[in-house]
Design a protein around this motif. Structure first.
Motif, PDB file in Angstrom:
ATOM      1  N   ARG A   1       0.811  -1.218   0.000  1.00  0.00           N
ATOM      2  CA  ARG A   1       0.000   0.000   0.000  1.00  0.00           C
ATOM      3  C   ARG A   1       0.848   1.274   0.000  1.00  0.00           C
ATOM      4  O   ARG A   1       0.387   2.322  -0.451  1.00  0.00           O
ATOM      5  CB  ARG A   1      -0.924  -0.003   1.217  1.00  0.00           C
ATOM      6  CG  ARG A   1      -1.814   1.215   1.321  1.00  0.00           C
ATOM      7  CD  ARG A   1      -3.038   0.948   2.160  1.00  0.00           C
ATOM      8  NE  ARG A   1      -4.095   0.329   1.369  1.00  0.00           N
ATOM      9  CZ  ARG A   1      -5.217  -0.182   1.894  1.00  0.00           C
ATOM     10  NH1 ARG A   1      -5.394  -0.170   3.191  1.00  0.00           N
ATOM     11  NH2 ARG A   1      -6.129  -0.706   1.128  1.00  0.00           N
TER      12      ARG A   1
ATOM     13  N   ARG B   1      -3.583   7.222  -4.421  1.00  0.00           N
ATOM     14  CA  ARG B   1      -4.940   6.692  -4.583  1.00  0.00           C
ATOM     15  C   ARG B   1      -5.280   5.723  -3.455  1.00  0.00           C
ATOM     16  O   ARG B   1      -6.386   5.756  -2.896  1.00  0.00           O
ATOM     17  CB  ARG B   1      -5.061   5.998  -5.948  1.00  0.00           C
ATOM     18  CG  ARG B   1      -4.964   6.939  -7.132  1.00  0.00           C
ATOM     19  CD  ARG B   1      -4.727   6.170  -8.435  1.00  0.00           C
ATOM     20  NE  ARG B   1      -5.786   5.220  -8.719  1.00  0.00           N
ATOM     21  CZ  ARG B   1      -6.890   5.482  -9.413  1.00  0.00           C
ATOM     22  NH1 ARG B   1      -7.069   6.717  -9.880  1.00  0.00           N
ATOM     23  NH2 ARG B   1      -7.795   4.561  -9.642  1.00  0.00           N
ATOM     24  N   GLN B   2      -4.336   4.835  -3.123  1.00  0.00           N
ATOM     25  CA  GLN B   2      -4.566   3.870  -2.054  1.00  0.00           C
ATOM     26  C   GLN B   2      -4.777   4.554  -0.702  1.00  0.00           C
ATOM     27  O   GLN B   2      -5.693   4.206   0.048  1.00  0.00           O
ATOM     28  CB  GLN B   2      -3.382   2.909  -1.967  1.00  0.00           C
ATOM     29  CG  GLN B   2      -3.171   2.035  -3.191  1.00  0.00           C
ATOM     30  CD  GLN B   2      -4.244   0.981  -3.323  1.00  0.00           C
ATOM     31  OE1 GLN B   2      -4.604   0.315  -2.351  1.00  0.00           O
ATOM     32  NE2 GLN B   2      -4.787   0.833  -4.522  1.00  0.00           N
TER      33      GLN B   2
ATOM     34  N   TRP C   1       1.876   7.986  -7.521  1.00  0.00           N
ATOM     35  CA  TRP C   1       0.534   8.048  -8.109  1.00  0.00           C
ATOM     36  C   TRP C   1      -0.318   6.898  -7.582  1.00  0.00           C
ATOM     37  O   TRP C   1      -1.466   7.095  -7.179  1.00  0.00           O
ATOM     38  CB  TRP C   1       0.650   7.981  -9.629  1.00  0.00           C
ATOM     39  CG  TRP C   1      -0.684   7.936 -10.314  1.00  0.00           C
ATOM     40  CD1 TRP C   1      -1.494   8.989 -10.627  1.00  0.00           C
ATOM     41  CD2 TRP C   1      -1.376   6.752 -10.747  1.00  0.00           C
ATOM     42  NE1 TRP C   1      -2.650   8.546 -11.230  1.00  0.00           N
ATOM     43  CE2 TRP C   1      -2.600   7.177 -11.318  1.00  0.00           C
ATOM     44  CE3 TRP C   1      -1.075   5.391 -10.720  1.00  0.00           C
ATOM     45  CZ2 TRP C   1      -3.522   6.279 -11.839  1.00  0.00           C
ATOM     46  CZ3 TRP C   1      -1.997   4.487 -11.242  1.00  0.00           C
ATOM     47  CH2 TRP C   1      -3.199   4.932 -11.809  1.00  0.00           C
ATOM     48  N   TYR C   2       0.256   5.709  -7.570  1.00  0.00           N
ATOM     49  CA  TYR C   2      -0.471   4.544  -7.070  1.00  0.00           C
ATOM     50  C   TYR C   2      -0.769   4.688  -5.582  1.00  0.00           C
ATOM     51  O   TYR C   2      -1.891   4.467  -5.122  1.00  0.00           O
ATOM     52  CB  TYR C   2       0.363   3.287  -7.327  1.00  0.00           C
ATOM     53  CG  TYR C   2      -0.090   2.073  -6.561  1.00  0.00           C
ATOM     54  CD1 TYR C   2      -1.148   1.286  -7.010  1.00  0.00           C
ATOM     55  CD2 TYR C   2       0.538   1.714  -5.357  1.00  0.00           C
ATOM     56  CE1 TYR C   2      -1.570   0.162  -6.301  1.00  0.00           C
ATOM     57  CE2 TYR C   2       0.126   0.599  -4.647  1.00  0.00           C
ATOM     58  CZ  TYR C   2      -0.928  -0.167  -5.113  1.00  0.00           C
ATOM     59  OH  TYR C   2      -1.343  -1.263  -4.402  1.00  0.00           O
ATOM     60  N   GLN C   3       0.255   5.095  -4.807  1.00  0.00           N
ATOM     61  CA  GLN C   3       0.079   5.161  -3.354  1.00  0.00           C
ATOM     62  C   GLN C   3      -0.937   6.216  -2.966  1.00  0.00           C
ATOM     63  O   GLN C   3      -1.740   6.001  -2.050  1.00  0.00           O
ATOM     64  CB  GLN C   3       1.421   5.457  -2.683  1.00  0.00           C
ATOM     65  CG  GLN C   3       1.305   5.619  -1.166  1.00  0.00           C
ATOM     66  CD  GLN C   3       2.637   5.853  -0.496  1.00  0.00           C
ATOM     67  OE1 GLN C   3       3.560   5.070  -0.679  1.00  0.00           O
ATOM     68  NE2 GLN C   3       2.755   6.926   0.259  1.00  0.00           N
TER      69      GLN C   3
ATOM     70  N   GLY D   1       5.623   7.030 -10.387  1.00  0.00           N
ATOM     71  CA  GLY D   1       4.567   6.036 -10.562  1.00  0.00           C
ATOM     72  C   GLY D   1       4.106   5.454  -9.238  1.00  0.00           C
ATOM     73  O   GLY D   1       2.904   5.251  -9.019  1.00  0.00           O
ATOM     74  N   ALA D   2       5.065   5.189  -8.350  1.00  0.00           N
ATOM     75  CA  ALA D   2       4.714   4.646  -7.034  1.00  0.00           C
ATOM     76  C   ALA D   2       3.882   5.649  -6.246  1.00  0.00           C
ATOM     77  O   ALA D   2       2.935   5.270  -5.539  1.00  0.00           O
ATOM     78  CB  ALA D   2       5.983   4.269  -6.268  1.00  0.00           C
TER      79      ALA D   2
END
Length: 661
Positions: A358, A516-517, A512-514, A509-510
């Motif tokens: 996460r 959202r999470q 952007w993903y994190q 990128g990490a």
């Protein structure tokens, strides 16, 4: 004419290698004496080494010829006094001949090779804490000799000797020397780095590669029995063997596969007495990583925290309770675990995995932050490791190595670019080594875990100076081929820029993903069903052991609180290992005043909360989240009214803005 030694079957050591071995032996001897002298001076000034001396009963028994055993009943009083450092020496005659010994309750199996080494050292020197100087000297000497070998992979003898001498004078190195359990990993790590360097620089010959892989397996296996931290070096060696031997990825595939198998098999065989014990009894390896994610390490790494944290206490008991709580929420019918047991290792590994999945951006940024500090270690100046210990020498050293200019970063970048001008493959090896060895100390960023990596900065400095001197010598004899040099520099620079862009893109990128999470998680925190806590200053009602920790929400009126209010979460100060009293300073909102919400996991010894500077109307409510099954990972969270406009990830303090207007 063939040498008579060759005719008799004895290989002749090339002269250049013989000279290097002689220099390394000289450095080993000199630095061993130097370290022994430092140890004696440090002890004389009242220094107290810390390496869990109470665990060293098997070493005493080995020194006394009894084997790797411990007392199965009460220890003799004199032995107990020695192990708990109430006396400095011990006489084997104090162990009665019929004293019951065995392995039934022996828990030191993870330290097998360390304790055996100390035991035989004591057999030679006498059993004494203060008399261990020669042992520490030998470890220190091995580090310096191995560092010389690593330096020789990138520079001439003169600069390699200078680098080794500067490392010998390192205050960071010396102040960590007396703490045996942590220092013992240093020679094994440097030995593996040297072996990796030989693998990628020597011509690919079957027996050479196989021999180096075997030696690397032995070094890793023995080192694991000194300090289980060394397990982290195995992936690096496998990548080097499989990907970076001369000739490219697709050549020598059988040799690479055989070498990798031989490396792993040798490690497995040599480390079996340790790995079998760790598997049966546990080793707390993931626990150490979870400790390193606690918020005190943010400032050490120079990482700016996010609106949340993974915990605030650098304490075994705190993480132990967090891991047990994770198990209660995710495993039906779970019961309390024994600390550092095999089951604890399994669950702490699952807990860490849940965090990694996460929060990948935070793990990356902490690794990058570690790299940025590791390359600067030569420029961390100290007056000296001891008061009045060669003060003029350390004064000159501090003057030469003026800090705060990021010299280490520039030298390291220069070394990678210069290497790329000759070989992109070797430049990639350097990049891998830098990111891997420079990044993994983020697991728990303390000097005792990274002091031995100071050689990275010294290698970069020596390599750049060596290349500059080489070009200057060549220029004296003939003008350089400027166009060819320019093309090589441009090619290397492009590769370096691509590598840097990949690292930046990976972090972007990490993040952007994190983001959202984390946004989904925090929204779920806010929307979770809750019940009010009517007496915030009092303990919570009694819960079953498997229902802890509980998660509290504290609401603060920003307009009424003024400034940055502080909330203190109180714990029973008499509870051994469980006084987690903590004060949270709520972040000030930069927008229109609204409500700041704090979320805080609390444990069974929690006594209540209060405001450090209470103001009327500041505290508007305290509630308890009633359903925690939805939240495997419980965070400490501070959400100002404008929290959604701020980054939901950690940042590099010296390199990034915090995102506030």
């Amino acid at each position: 004419m063939t040498s008579p030694l060759v005719r008799q079957g004895f290989p002749v050591v090339p002269r250049r290698i013989a000279v290097d071995l002689l220099i390394a032996a000289t450095l080993f001897a000199g630095s061993s004496v130097w370290a022994d002298r430092f140890w004696n001076a440090w002890i004389a000034e009242g220094g107290k080494p810390v390496f869990y001396q109470s665990y060293f009963e098997p070493a005493v028994m080995i020194a006394c010829g009894r084997g790797f055993v411990i007392s199965t009943q009460t220890q003799p009083k004199s032995l107990e006094d020695f192990l708990f450092q109430r006396r400095d020496t011990f006489d084997c005659a104090d162990i009665p001949a019929d004293h019951p010994l065995g392995t039934r309750y022996l828990y030191q199996g993870a330290w097998t090779y360390l304790l055996v080494s100390v035991g035989y050292g004591w057999r030679l020197l006498g059993i004494s804490w203060s008399g261990m100087g020669p042992m520490f000297g030998a470890l220190f000497g091995a580090v310096i000799a191995l560092a010389y070998g690593i330096f020789r992979l990138g520079m001439g003898r003169a600069l390699a000797i200078v680098g080794a001498v500067f490392l010998t004078l390192s205050s960071l190195h010396l102040v960590n020397l007396p703490h045996l359990r942590d220092y013992a990993k240093a020679p094994f790590t440097l030995a593996l780095v040297l072996l990796a360097g030989l693998l990628v620089t020597l011509p690919v010959r079957n027996w050479t590669v196989l021999a180096l892989a075997t030696v690397a397996g032995v070094v890793s296996g023995v080192g694991y029995g000194f300090r289980t931290d060394l397990l982290i070096n195995l992936p690096f060696m496998l990548v080097v063997i499989l990907c970076f031997l001369d000739g490219g990825l697709t050549r020598n595939l059988r040799l690479k596969a055989a070498s990798a198998v031989l490396f792993v098999a040798t490690f497995a065989v040599v480390s079996w007495p340790v790995t079998s014990t760790v598997y049966r009894s546990g080793g707390c390896q993931w626990h150490v990583t979870l400790l390193g994610l606690q918020s005190p390490f943010d400032s050490y790494l120079r990482v700016r925290p996010a609106p949340y944290d993974f915990g605030y206490a650098y304490a075994d008991g705190y993480v132990d309770r967090a891991v047990n709580g994770y198990q209660y929420r995710t495993v039906q019918g779970a019961q309390p675990m024994v600390f550092c047991s095999h089951e604890y290792d399994v669950q702490s590994g699952r807990y860490l995995q849940a965090i990694l999945l996460r929060f990948p951006a935070d793990i990356l940024v902490r690794s990058y932050a570690s790299v940025l500090q590791i390359v600067e270690l030569p420029f961390h100046t100290f007056v000296g490791p001891l008061q009045n210990w060669l003060t003029p020498v350390y004064t000159v050293r501090a003057w030469l190595l003026e800090p705060d200019h990021r010299w280490g970063l520039w030298f390291t970048a220069g070394a990678i670019v210069l290497t790329g001008m000759a070989s992109i493959r070797l430049a990639l090896v350097l990049m891998l080594s830098l990111v891997y060895f420079g990044g993994y100390p983020a697991i728990q960023f303390q000097p005792r875990h990274y002091f031995h990596l100071e050689f990275i900065g010294w290698w970069a400095i020596g390599f750049v100076l060596h290349q500059a001197l080489r070009v200057a010598r060549e220029f004296r004899h003939a003008p350089p081929d400027v166009p060819a040099l320019a093309r090589a520099a441009a090619r290397s620079g492009v590769y370096a820029a691509i590598a840097a862009l990949i690292m930046v893109a990976a972090l972007g990128g990490a993040r952007w993903y994190q983001a959202r999470q984390v946004r989904q998680l925090l929204d779920a925190y806010l929307a979770a069903p809750k019940e009010p806590v009517t007496s915030p200053g009092q303990p919570l009602p009694k819960f079953d052991q498997t229902e802890w920790p509980q998660l509290l929400q504290v609401d603060l009126n920003e307009a009424a609180c003024g400034g940055a209010p502080a909330v203190r979460f109180r714990y029973d100060e008499k509870a051994a290992g469980a006084d987690f009293t903590h004060t949270v300073k709520a972040a000030s909102s930069s927008g229109t005043p609204g409500t700041t919400r704090l979320f805080m996991p609390v444990f069974e010894t929690y006594l209540g909360l209060d405001l450090v500077d209470p103001r009327p109307g500041c505290l508007t409510g305290v509630s308890r989240v009633t359903d925690l099954k939805r939240f495997p990972v419980l965070l400490g969270v501070t959400l100002a009214s404008d929290w959604a406009s701020h980054p939901l990830y950690q940042q590099l303090t010296d390199w990034e803005s915090d995102g506030r207007p």
